[in-house]
Design an enzyme around this catalytic site. Sequence first.
Site, short mmCIF file in Angstrom:
data_model
loop_
_atom_site.label_atom_id
_atom_site.label_comp_id
_atom_site.label_asym_id
_atom_site.label_seq_id
_atom_site.Cartn_x
_atom_site.Cartn_y
_atom_site.Cartn_z
N ARG B 51 8.11 44.81 -39.88
CA ARG B 51 8.46 45.66 -41.08
C ARG B 51 8.47 44.82 -42.26
O ARG B 51 8.08 44.59 -43.07
CB ARG B 51 8.09 47.42 -41.03
CG ARG B 51 9.92 47.56 -40.80
CD ARG B 51 9.37 48.55 -41.07
NE ARG B 51 9.10 49.16 -39.93
CZ ARG B 51 7.56 50.16 -40.12
NH1 ARG B 51 7.02 50.42 -40.94
NH2 ARG B 51 7.09 50.35 -38.61
N THR B 52 9.70 44.11 -41.60
CA THR B 52 10.55 43.58 -42.60
C THR B 52 9.63 41.96 -42.92
O THR B 52 9.84 41.74 -44.29
CB THR B 52 12.13 43.13 -42.51
OG1 THR B 52 12.64 44.43 -42.30
CG2 THR B 52 12.71 42.92 -43.27
N LYS B 80 15.49 25.86 -27.70
CA LYS B 80 15.53 25.00 -26.93
C LYS B 80 17.23 24.21 -27.14
O LYS B 80 17.87 23.16 -27.07
CB LYS B 80 15.03 24.06 -27.82
CG LYS B 80 12.90 23.24 -27.81
CD LYS B 80 13.19 22.86 -28.15
CE LYS B 80 11.26 22.84 -28.12
NZ LYS B 80 10.62 22.01 -28.90
N ARG B 101 16.19 36.61 -40.25
CA ARG B 101 16.60 37.56 -39.61
C ARG B 101 16.90 37.22 -37.95
O ARG B 101 16.57 36.40 -37.78
CB ARG B 101 15.42 38.87 -39.30
CG ARG B 101 15.35 39.40 -37.58
CD ARG B 101 16.24 40.60 -37.94
NE ARG B 101 15.40 41.75 -39.27
CZ ARG B 101 15.51 42.99 -38.88
NH1 ARG B 101 16.02 44.02 -37.75
NH2 ARG B 101 15.16 43.69 -39.96
N HIS B 129 21.65 44.43 -44.22
CA HIS B 129 20.50 43.91 -44.44
C HIS B 129 20.52 44.45 -46.30
O HIS B 129 19.39 45.80 -46.36
CB HIS B 129 19.99 45.20 -43.94
CG HIS B 129 18.33 45.24 -43.31
ND1 HIS B 129 17.85 44.22 -44.64
CD2 HIS B 129 17.65 45.60 -43.03
CE1 HIS B 129 16.44 44.31 -44.11
NE2 HIS B 129 16.39 45.59 -43.22
#
Lengths: 138, 303
Positions: B51-52, B80, B101, B129
């Site tokens: 959703r974000t 990696k 995020r 957030h």
Amino acid sequence: MNIDSIKNGIVIDHITAKKGMMIYELLNLDSLDASVALIKNVPSRKTGIKDIIKIDTEFEVNTDILGYVDPDITVNIIKDGKIVEKKSIELPQRLVNVIKCKNPRCITTTEQELEQIFTLSDPEKRVYRCLYCEAEAK
Amino acid sequence: MRSLIDILELSTEELDELLNTADDIIENPQKYAHKCEGKKLATLFFEPSTRTRLSFEAAMYELGGHVLGFSEAKSSSASKGESVADTAKVVSCYADIIAMRHPKEGAPLVASLNASIPVINAGDGGHNHPTQTLADLLTIRRKKGRFNNLTVGFCGDLKFGRTVHSLIAALSRYKNVNFVLISPKELVLPQYIKDILTAKGIGFTETADLQEAMPELDILYMTRVQQERFFNEEEYLRLRDTYILTPEKLDNAKSDLIILHPLPRVNEISVAIDKDPRACYFDQVLNGKYMRMALILKLLEVK
């Protein structure tokens, strides 16, 4: 107990008793080849007992480390057997690569090349917080 | 060049400016439809958050811009072993702004210290957030018309709930705001945040009883107990079902209460409440997109 006075070097005095070894380790003094004396539980007029560290060589001491451990420490620089400078110690605003963040969720736990940076968040309680995750230094 | 890592980096004046821009976007969407033409947003999602990410993408598309990125660490070069710092430097060559995020706390700050373009923290572990807080603030202002003189209840996971920490920090800057902290004892608000509230002289009470607290609340902010914050499955399951908001529990609530939730919900708000006019959590979703649009415009310095 007698320890010879030093000719050229530094004396870290008035260390709160029991914190001498912590400073010895943080300053990485075991890597020095010169004579180093850590004297524990020395009688003190001011505080009852104290620890002292004497380093018998010229040594650039990290005063941020000393200030973090104990801002009441005094540092005397000795040249030709005489005190030539007394360094004042303050609570540092920022600590770089002195202590490590112990928060398992912090980015520094997975990216170990990052500098470990802490900033002073509460001077009264001497609380430092990780720059990245804001966890309190323990 | 500015980034946004922590909501407190924005002054209350800057917040007002963003809220005003968002209000204007809502009123006049066409005015903004081409503002970011030729600009690219990189969504670097090292942890899934549909959703974000969709909100950021929708925000950029509605500004006429483009989006590139990845939605999980597996499909990024982090798998990696690339560092966050290197990823930020590389992506700076491709995009104009980053939304990141990351499961590790502080990762977006590391990115912002190494990128040559603005970085928006889209959530870092249990830490911050800020764009969720922007969504919360727009919803509060549009529904309540003020940030002063409010009694705000936070319910559920107040320990790991980063949205709770950020919103408390943001609302602490306004006059006569009181907090009611409702949680099981295992998930209480961290002591250092309570110390800050005490030092600022901001009133707060702690309770484990949601219904007892209900009558005085102007805002009820519900949270989900997040499974990904627990190392222990048993503890998660035990705490998950502590608070479930049902229509009966709203019997003694104010008629102009607003119920907020950062979503996704699991079972902590009964679906029956969705029809109640006091339920504002889907408004928050929409407002989140508008605030992200306003923020992208501000950080890209688009007039």
